[in-house]
Write a protein that holds these residues in place. Structure first.
Motif, PDB file in Angstrom:
ATOM      1  N   UNK A  11       0.825  -1.209   0.000  1.00 29.87           N
ATOM      2  CA  UNK A  11       0.000   0.000   0.000  1.00 29.87           C
ATOM      3  C   UNK A  11       0.862   1.263   0.000  1.00 29.87           C
ATOM      4  N   UNK A  12       1.971   1.239   0.708  1.00 30.05           N
ATOM      5  CA  UNK A  12       2.883   2.391   0.688  1.00 30.05           C
ATOM      6  C   UNK A  12       3.404   2.611  -0.724  1.00 30.05           C
ATOM      7  N   UNK A  13       3.812   1.537  -1.385  1.00 32.24           N
ATOM      8  CA  UNK A  13       4.321   1.665  -2.756  1.00 32.24           C
ATOM      9  C   UNK A  13       3.232   2.119  -3.730  1.00 32.24           C
ATOM     10  N   UNK A  14       2.013   1.629  -3.550  1.00 32.07           N
ATOM     11  CA  UNK A  14       0.902   2.075  -4.410  1.00 32.07           C
ATOM     12  C   UNK A  14       0.659   3.565  -4.194  1.00 32.07           C
ATOM     13  N   UNK A  15       0.631   3.980  -2.930  1.00 28.70           N
ATOM     14  CA  UNK A  15       0.436   5.399  -2.623  1.00 28.70           C
ATOM     15  C   UNK A  15       1.555   6.263  -3.184  1.00 28.70           C
ATOM     16  N   UNK A  16       2.790   5.819  -2.996  1.00 28.45           N
ATOM     17  CA  UNK A  16       3.931   6.553  -3.553  1.00 28.45           C
ATOM     18  C   UNK A  16       3.847   6.624  -5.076  1.00 28.45           C
ATOM     19  N   UNK A  17       3.479   5.522  -5.697  1.00 36.89           N
ATOM     20  CA  UNK A  17       3.350   5.500  -7.156  1.00 36.89           C
ATOM     21  C   UNK A  17       2.316   6.501  -7.646  1.00 36.89           C
ATOM     22  N   UNK A  18       1.202   6.590  -6.939  1.00 38.52           N
ATOM     23  CA  UNK A  18       0.158   7.552  -7.307  1.00 38.52           C
ATOM     24  C   UNK A  18       0.670   8.979  -7.133  1.00 38.52           C
ATOM     25  N   UNK A  19       1.325   9.245  -6.006  1.00 35.72           N
ATOM     26  CA  UNK A  19       1.871  10.586  -5.761  1.00 35.72           C
ATOM     27  C   UNK A  19       2.926  10.927  -6.811  1.00 35.72           C
ATOM     28  N   UNK A  20       3.814   9.989  -7.094  1.00 39.69           N
ATOM     29  CA  UNK A  20       4.855  10.231  -8.097  1.00 39.69           C
ATOM     30  C   UNK A  20       4.225  10.534  -9.470  1.00 39.69           C
ATOM     31  N   UNK A  21       3.292   9.693  -9.907  1.00 38.78           N
ATOM     32  CA  UNK A  21       2.683   9.877 -11.226  1.00 38.78           C
ATOM     33  C   UNK A  21       1.938  11.208 -11.311  1.00 38.78           C
ATOM     34  N   UNK A  22       1.133  11.497 -10.303  1.00 32.14           N
ATOM     35  CA  UNK A  22       0.382  12.756 -10.310  1.00 32.14           C
ATOM     36  C   UNK A  22       1.329  13.949 -10.268  1.00 32.14           C
ATOM     37  N   UNK A  23       2.369  13.863  -9.464  1.00 32.33           N
ATOM     38  CA  UNK A  23       3.330  14.960  -9.354  1.00 32.33           C
ATOM     39  C   UNK A  23       4.109  15.184 -10.637  1.00 32.33           C
ATOM     40  N   UNK A  24       4.484  14.106 -11.299  1.00 32.01           N
ATOM     41  CA  UNK A  24       5.225  14.231 -12.565  1.00 32.01           C
ATOM     42  C   UNK A  24       4.341  14.887 -13.619  1.00 32.01           C
ATOM     43  N   UNK A  25       3.096  14.441 -13.724  1.00 34.75           N
ATOM     44  CA  UNK A  25       2.178  15.026 -14.704  1.00 34.75           C
ATOM     45  C   UNK A  25       1.911  16.494 -14.365  1.00 34.75           C
TER      46      UNK A  25
END
Length: 178
Positions: A11-25
């Motif tokens: 869940x931490x990795x899923x959350x980080x992945x979402x934050x990373x993707x949204x932040x990059x976009x």
């Protein structure tokens, strides 16, 4: 079973992945609207690489953390050399991914290696200040300070749990039964 394989780690990795993707976009769109042209490509590429490394931090920890510090350092040097042609590095998401790598390294790697990775992360953050005071170094410094506090705190907690043999407590395991 590594922490990345446990439900909480997933869940931490899923959350980080979402934050990373949204932040990059978000960052790419903001750069397209402010700097124009292809100014967003370099920062987005660096952020994608660092984010990927941060999500893979449980595999070959030393190599992944070292690669992350090296990529971030190279990005800072390139952005300094490019001057006003490129946005400053580390971008907010790059800084966050680097902080995740540094904090994780401090938590899990042997002391000497962890200190070397932390020193590299600090050097990258100091490098962000070379070109002046903008929002980028402030954000990079903030997340690095958090990593330098949370990493050792989790390391001490993990050590305490190993020494005492106490199982990690869960909120749900302490709830009253009906």
């Amino acid at each position: 079973m590594t922490s990345a394989e446990r439900p909480a780690g997933i869940m931490v990795n899923v959350g980080l992945g979402i934050v990373f993707a949204a932040g990059i976009v978000f960052t790419a769109v903001m750069l397209m609207n402010s700097w124009g042209g292809t100014s967003w490509v370099f920062g987005s590429t660096v952020a994608v690489v660092l984010s990927g490394l941060a999500l893979l931090r449980e595999r070959q920890k030393t190599l992944v953390a070292g690669a992350g510090v090296a990529v971030a350092a190279l990005a800072v040097v390139v952005s300094l050399i490019a001057g006003d042609s490129l946005p400053k590095e580390p971008s907010p998401i790059t800084g966050l991914a680097l902080a995740v790598l540094v904090g994780s390294a401090i938590r899990t790697l042997p002391s000497g290696t962890a200190m070397a990775i932390a020193a590299g992360g600090i050097a990258v953050t100091v490098g962000a200040w070379v070109d002046g005071r903008t929002t980028v170094p402030y954000l990079a410094t903030a997340v690095m300070v958090i990593a330098l506090v949370v990493g050792p705190s989790l390391r001490a907690r993990d050590h305490h749990l190993r020494v005492t043999g106490a199982p990690p407590r869960s909120y749900w395991s302490d709830s009253p039964q009906r």
